[in-house]
Design a protein around this motif. Sequence first.
Motif, PDB file in Angstrom:
ATOM      1  N   UNK A  59      -0.573 -11.599   8.402  1.00  0.00           N
ATOM      2  CA  UNK A  59      -0.969 -12.478   7.317  1.00  0.00           C
ATOM      3  C   UNK A  59      -1.847 -11.743   6.309  1.00  0.00           C
ATOM      4  N   UNK A  60      -2.816 -10.968   6.812  1.00  0.00           N
ATOM      5  CA  UNK A  60      -3.690 -10.226   5.919  1.00  0.00           C
ATOM      6  C   UNK A  60      -2.917  -9.175   5.135  1.00  0.00           C
ATOM      7  N   UNK A  61      -1.962  -8.564   5.792  1.00  0.00           N
ATOM      8  CA  UNK A  61      -1.139  -7.554   5.130  1.00  0.00           C
ATOM      9  C   UNK A  61      -0.339  -8.182   3.994  1.00  0.00           C
ATOM     10  N   UNK A  62       0.236  -9.339   4.240  1.00  0.00           N
ATOM     11  CA  UNK A  62       0.990 -10.054   3.214  1.00  0.00           C
ATOM     12  C   UNK A  62       0.099 -10.427   2.045  1.00  0.00           C
ATOM     13  N   UNK A  63      -1.093 -10.898   2.334  1.00  0.00           N
ATOM     14  CA  UNK A  63      -2.037 -11.267   1.281  1.00  0.00           C
ATOM     15  C   UNK A  63      -2.417 -10.058   0.434  1.00  0.00           C
ATOM     16  N   UNK A  64      -2.620  -8.932   1.051  1.00  0.00           N
ATOM     17  CA  UNK A  64      -2.969  -7.709   0.338  1.00  0.00           C
ATOM     18  C   UNK A  64      -1.838  -7.260  -0.589  1.00  0.00           C
ATOM     19  N   UNK A 104     -11.266  -7.389   4.675  1.00  0.00           N
ATOM     20  CA  UNK A 104     -10.405  -8.351   5.356  1.00  0.00           C
ATOM     21  C   UNK A 104      -9.126  -7.755   5.940  1.00  0.00           C
ATOM     22  N   UNK A 105      -8.941  -6.459   5.843  1.00  0.00           N
ATOM     23  CA  UNK A 105      -7.742  -5.828   6.397  1.00  0.00           C
ATOM     24  C   UNK A 105      -8.146  -4.649   7.282  1.00  0.00           C
ATOM     25  N   UNK A 106      -7.298  -4.356   8.246  1.00  0.00           N
ATOM     26  CA  UNK A 106      -7.574  -3.218   9.122  1.00  0.00           C
ATOM     27  C   UNK A 106      -7.165  -1.927   8.431  1.00  0.00           C
ATOM     28  N   UNK A 107      -7.627  -0.821   8.971  1.00  0.00           N
ATOM     29  CA  UNK A 107      -7.288   0.478   8.406  1.00  0.00           C
ATOM     30  C   UNK A 107      -5.776   0.704   8.432  1.00  0.00           C
ATOM     31  N   UNK A 108      -5.135   0.282   9.492  1.00  0.00           N
ATOM     32  CA  UNK A 108      -3.684   0.448   9.632  1.00  0.00           C
ATOM     33  C   UNK A 108      -2.950  -0.336   8.537  1.00  0.00           C
ATOM     34  N   UNK A 109      -3.403  -1.551   8.254  1.00  0.00           N
ATOM     35  CA  UNK A 109      -2.781  -2.365   7.208  1.00  0.00           C
ATOM     36  C   UNK A 109      -2.960  -1.733   5.831  1.00  0.00           C
ATOM     37  N   UNK A 110      -4.122  -1.166   5.584  1.00  0.00           N
ATOM     38  CA  UNK A 110      -4.376  -0.507   4.309  1.00  0.00           C
ATOM     39  C   UNK A 110      -3.474   0.704   4.128  1.00  0.00           C
ATOM     40  N   UNK A 111      -3.279   1.456   5.191  1.00  0.00           N
ATOM     41  CA  UNK A 111      -2.391   2.629   5.129  1.00  0.00           C
ATOM     42  C   UNK A 111      -0.958   2.181   4.844  1.00  0.00           C
ATOM     43  N   UNK A 112      -0.500   1.121   5.487  1.00  0.00           N
ATOM     44  CA  UNK A 112       0.860   0.613   5.267  1.00  0.00           C
ATOM     45  C   UNK A 112       1.044   0.196   3.812  1.00  0.00           C
ATOM     46  N   UNK A 113       0.086  -0.533   3.266  1.00  0.00           N
ATOM     47  CA  UNK A 113       0.172  -0.978   1.868  1.00  0.00           C
ATOM     48  C   UNK A 113       0.169   0.235   0.936  1.00  0.00           C
ATOM     49  N   UNK A 114      -0.644   1.214   1.215  1.00  0.00           N
ATOM     50  CA  UNK A 114      -0.687   2.431   0.389  1.00  0.00           C
ATOM     51  C   UNK A 114       0.650   3.149   0.385  1.00  0.00           C
ATOM     52  N   UNK A 115       1.270   3.223   1.537  1.00  0.00           N
ATOM     53  CA  UNK A 115       2.585   3.873   1.623  1.00  0.00           C
ATOM     54  C   UNK A 115       3.635   3.068   0.860  1.00  0.00           C
ATOM     55  N   UNK A 116       3.587   1.751   0.956  1.00  0.00           N
ATOM     56  CA  UNK A 116       4.541   0.904   0.256  1.00  0.00           C
ATOM     57  C   UNK A 116       4.439   1.093  -1.263  1.00  0.00           C
TER      58      UNK A 116
END
Length: 64
Positions: free
Chosen positions: A1-6, A49-61
């Motif tokens: 959910x947090x990943x989607x919001x980001x 509000x996001x984990x480090x892993x989620x931030x890395x995924x968004x950065x790659x996207x």
Amino acid sequence: MKLTLLILTSFTVIVATEILKKKFFLSTSFTRKFVHIGTAVVAGISPLFATQKEIVVVSIIFAA
């Protein structure tokens, strides 16, 4: 959910800027700066509000 919001928040900043550019005939330079500032704010608050892993995924996207 947090990943989607980001992802949605970052995408919304970019799309809203494009809409404003076309509606108000803004310069490309201004809108580019606005997108950079807007997405930097999203990136800056994302660790709250996001984990480090989620931030890395968004950065790659967004880098792809």
